[in-house]
Design a protein around this motif. Structure first.
Motif, PDB file in Angstrom:
ATOM      1  N   VAL A 153      -3.154   1.572  -8.156  1.00 41.36           N
ATOM      2  CA  VAL A 153      -3.538   0.710  -9.285  1.00 41.36           C
ATOM      3  C   VAL A 153      -3.998  -0.645  -8.764  1.00 41.36           C
ATOM      4  N   THR A 154      -3.225  -1.208  -7.850  1.00 43.20           N
ATOM      5  CA  THR A 154      -3.561  -2.519  -7.278  1.00 43.20           C
ATOM      6  C   THR A 154      -4.903  -2.484  -6.570  1.00 43.20           C
ATOM      7  N   GLU A 155      -5.102  -1.465  -5.755  1.00 44.45           N
ATOM      8  CA  GLU A 155      -6.357  -1.346  -4.995  1.00 44.45           C
ATOM      9  C   GLU A 155      -7.556  -1.272  -5.931  1.00 44.45           C
ATOM     10  N   GLN A 156      -7.433  -0.514  -7.006  1.00 45.47           N
ATOM     11  CA  GLN A 156      -8.561  -0.331  -7.916  1.00 45.47           C
ATOM     12  C   GLN A 156      -8.870  -1.595  -8.719  1.00 45.47           C
ATOM     13  N   ILE A 157      -7.839  -2.274  -9.207  1.00 43.72           N
ATOM     14  CA  ILE A 157      -8.141  -3.469 -10.013  1.00 43.72           C
ATOM     15  C   ILE A 157      -8.654  -4.604  -9.131  1.00 43.72           C
ATOM     16  N   ARG A 158      -8.193  -4.678  -7.883  1.00 43.58           N
ATOM     17  CA  ARG A 158      -8.708  -5.718  -6.986  1.00 43.58           C
ATOM     18  C   ARG A 158     -10.183  -5.455  -6.661  1.00 43.58           C
ATOM     19  N   LYS A 159     -10.562  -4.184  -6.512  1.00 43.98           N
ATOM     20  CA  LYS A 159     -11.964  -3.852  -6.262  1.00 43.98           C
ATOM     21  C   LYS A 159     -12.849  -4.261  -7.436  1.00 43.98           C
ATOM     22  N   LYS A 160     -12.270  -4.289  -8.642  1.00 41.15           N
ATOM     23  CA  LYS A 160     -13.034  -4.650  -9.832  1.00 41.15           C
ATOM     24  C   LYS A 160     -12.969  -6.147 -10.131  1.00 41.15           C
ATOM     25  N   GLY A 161     -12.377  -6.906  -9.217  1.00 35.92           N
ATOM     26  CA  GLY A 161     -12.377  -8.357  -9.352  1.00 35.92           C
ATOM     27  C   GLY A 161     -11.271  -8.930 -10.200  1.00 35.92           C
ATOM     28  N   VAL A 162     -10.285  -8.117 -10.573  1.00 38.67           N
ATOM     29  CA  VAL A 162      -9.148  -8.625 -11.356  1.00 38.67           C
ATOM     30  C   VAL A 162      -8.152  -9.253 -10.388  1.00 38.67           C
ATOM     31  N   GLU A 163      -7.931 -10.554 -10.535  1.00 40.91           N
ATOM     32  CA  GLU A 163      -7.089 -11.290  -9.592  1.00 40.91           C
ATOM     33  C   GLU A 163      -5.718 -11.634 -10.159  1.00 40.91           C
ATOM     34  N   THR A 164      -5.302 -10.958 -11.232  1.00 42.59           N
ATOM     35  CA  THR A 164      -3.998 -11.210 -11.831  1.00 42.59           C
ATOM     36  C   THR A 164      -2.887 -11.051 -10.791  1.00 42.59           C
ATOM     37  N   PRO A 165      -1.970 -12.018 -10.677  1.00 43.99           N
ATOM     38  CA  PRO A 165      -0.869 -11.887  -9.718  1.00 43.99           C
ATOM     39  C   PRO A 165      -0.022 -10.640  -9.994  1.00 43.99           C
ATOM     40  N   ILE A 166       0.388  -9.957  -8.936  1.00 39.97           N
ATOM     41  CA  ILE A 166       1.152  -8.718  -9.054  1.00 39.97           C
ATOM     42  C   ILE A 166       2.469  -8.834  -8.287  1.00 39.97           C
ATOM     43  N   ILE A 167       3.561  -8.491  -8.969  1.00 40.79           N
ATOM     44  CA  ILE A 167       4.863  -8.372  -8.325  1.00 40.79           C
ATOM     45  C   ILE A 167       5.222  -6.890  -8.292  1.00 40.79           C
ATOM     46  N   TYR A 219      -5.749   0.967 -16.980  1.00 43.30           N
ATOM     47  CA  TYR A 219      -6.566   0.628 -18.146  1.00 43.30           C
ATOM     48  C   TYR A 219      -6.210  -0.751 -18.685  1.00 43.30           C
ATOM     49  N   GLN A 220      -4.907  -1.008 -18.846  1.00 42.87           N
ATOM     50  CA  GLN A 220      -4.500  -2.298 -19.415  1.00 42.87           C
ATOM     51  C   GLN A 220      -4.791  -3.445 -18.450  1.00 42.87           C
ATOM     52  N   ALA A 221      -4.537  -3.240 -17.174  1.00 48.41           N
ATOM     53  CA  ALA A 221      -4.773  -4.303 -16.197  1.00 48.41           C
ATOM     54  C   ALA A 221      -6.247  -4.656 -16.100  1.00 48.41           C
ATOM     55  N   GLU A 222      -7.122  -3.651 -16.255  1.00 44.65           N
ATOM     56  CA  GLU A 222      -8.565  -3.891 -16.166  1.00 44.65           C
ATOM     57  C   GLU A 222      -9.085  -4.766 -17.300  1.00 44.65           C
ATOM     58  N   GLN A 223      -8.325  -4.913 -18.366  1.00 44.76           N
ATOM     59  CA  GLN A 223      -8.760  -5.786 -19.463  1.00 44.76           C
ATOM     60  C   GLN A 223      -8.733  -7.255 -19.033  1.00 44.76           C
ATOM     61  N   ASN A 224      -8.004  -7.534 -17.941  1.00 40.05           N
ATOM     62  CA  ASN A 224      -7.960  -8.874 -17.345  1.00 40.05           C
ATOM     63  C   ASN A 224      -7.486  -9.926 -18.339  1.00 40.05           C
ATOM     64  N   ILE A 225      -6.404  -9.618 -19.053  1.00 39.26           N
ATOM     65  CA  ILE A 225      -5.878 -10.544 -20.066  1.00 39.26           C
ATOM     66  C   ILE A 225      -4.472 -11.036 -19.728  1.00 39.26           C
ATOM     67  N   TYR A 226      -3.957 -10.652 -18.563  1.00 37.27           N
ATOM     68  CA  TYR A 226      -2.562 -10.961 -18.248  1.00 37.27           C
ATOM     69  C   TYR A 226      -2.438 -12.110 -17.248  1.00 37.27           C
ATOM     70  N   ASP A 227      -1.311 -12.817 -17.353  1.00 43.92           N
ATOM     71  CA  ASP A 227      -1.018 -13.889 -16.406  1.00 43.92           C
ATOM     72  C   ASP A 227      -0.293 -13.359 -15.182  1.00 43.92           C
ATOM     73  N   ALA A 228       0.387 -12.230 -15.334  1.00 44.24           N
ATOM     74  CA  ALA A 228       1.052 -11.584 -14.199  1.00 44.24           C
ATOM     75  C   ALA A 228       1.358 -10.139 -14.568  1.00 44.24           C
ATOM     76  N   ILE A 229       1.466  -9.293 -13.537  1.00 42.96           N
ATOM     77  CA  ILE A 229       1.789  -7.879 -13.725  1.00 42.96           C
ATOM     78  C   ILE A 229       3.021  -7.555 -12.886  1.00 42.96           C
ATOM     79  N   ILE A 230       4.022  -6.948 -13.522  1.00 46.56           N
ATOM     80  CA  ILE A 230       5.198  -6.440 -12.811  1.00 46.56           C
ATOM     81  C   ILE A 230       4.970  -4.947 -12.675  1.00 46.56           C
ATOM     82  N   LEU A 231       4.783  -4.470 -11.464  1.00 49.66           N
ATOM     83  CA  LEU A 231       4.246  -3.129 -11.237  1.00 49.66           C
ATOM     84  C   LEU A 231       5.152  -2.288 -10.348  1.00 49.66           C
TER      85      LEU A 231
END
Length: 223
Positions: free
Chosen positions: A61-75, A37-49
């Motif tokens: 989580v990564t698969e779903q947000i990437r399908k929705k076009g959220v390109e926030t970098p993920i570690i 839910y929070q990642a889908e808001q697309n307001i972050y510069d990076a996500i530590i997951l």
């Protein structure tokens, strides 16, 4: 900059937040559904997951947000160190991988590196839009060479608009990014601050570059 830290272990999550708050604004989540839910808001510069999460795991989580076009970098942050897991995470759209237990300085260094790669900021830490220069180190903004005074929220808002040049930002995105999910104020504050920015930039004719997208939000563009 704003980060999202996702970890189901309460102690570790709190320690990560404490560590990263030295340099960033940090939100946190303790399970996969909240993270999504929070990642889908697309307001972050990076996500530590974290990978091993209740509900949806980090890969899902990564698969779903990437399908929705959220390109926030993920570690990815995990106890799994198998090559197959690392490859899977990267193939799903992750950007880096750190294995627990980790050194604090290593996590901070990896975050800094990923932000450098994804940020439009130049090597001198200046974010630019036409004649607007935002100095991230000094927290100063010059407009056509003039040093102007901005409040913290005005600075953050203009920086966010410049970072997302030519992209529509919803009012909700802006509110969550600048004021945060737990703010006592309402989304209507966004319009107030947009008005303040336009007023400050009017002398330089940049006020017209902050476009209102009716019923949605705002966009910084000269097109």
């Amino acid at each position: 900059m704003r980060l999202l830290a996702v970890e189901d272990n309460t102690y570790l999550r709190q320690e990560i937040v404490r560590l990263l708050q030295e340099d960033y604004t940090v939100d946190s989540a303790e399970d996969g559904d909240e993270a999504l839910y929070q990642a889908e808001q697309n307001i972050y510069d990076a996500i530590i997951l974290d990978v091993m999460l209740p509900g949806l795991d980090g890969f899902e989580v990564t698969e779903q947000i990437r399908k929705k076009g959220v390109e926030t970098p993920i570690i990815f942050l995990t106890a799994r160190d198998a090559v197959d897991d690392r490859v899977k995470g990267l193939n799903l759209g992750g950007d880096d991988y750190i294995v627990k237990p980790f050194q604090n300085q290593e996590l901070k260094a990896r975050i800094a590196a990923i932000l450098r790669r994804s940020s439009p900021m130049s090597l001198d830490h200046i974010l630019r839009y036409k004649g607007i220069a935002i100095d991230n180190k000094r927290k100063q903004i010059k407009v056509d060479g003039d040093l102007l005074s901005f409040t913290t929220k005005q600075y953050d808002l203009l920086e966010y608009l410049v970072q997302n040049e030519d992209q529509i930002l919803t009012r909700e995105q802006i509110f969550d990014r600048i004021w945060g999910f737990d703010s006592d104020t309402t989304v209507g504050i966004v319009e107030v601050y947009i008005h303040q920015l336009r007023k400050k930039l009017k002398k330089y004719a940049y006020d017209a570059d902050i476009h209102t997208v009716r019923g949605i939000g705002y966009m910084l563009t000269d097109k």
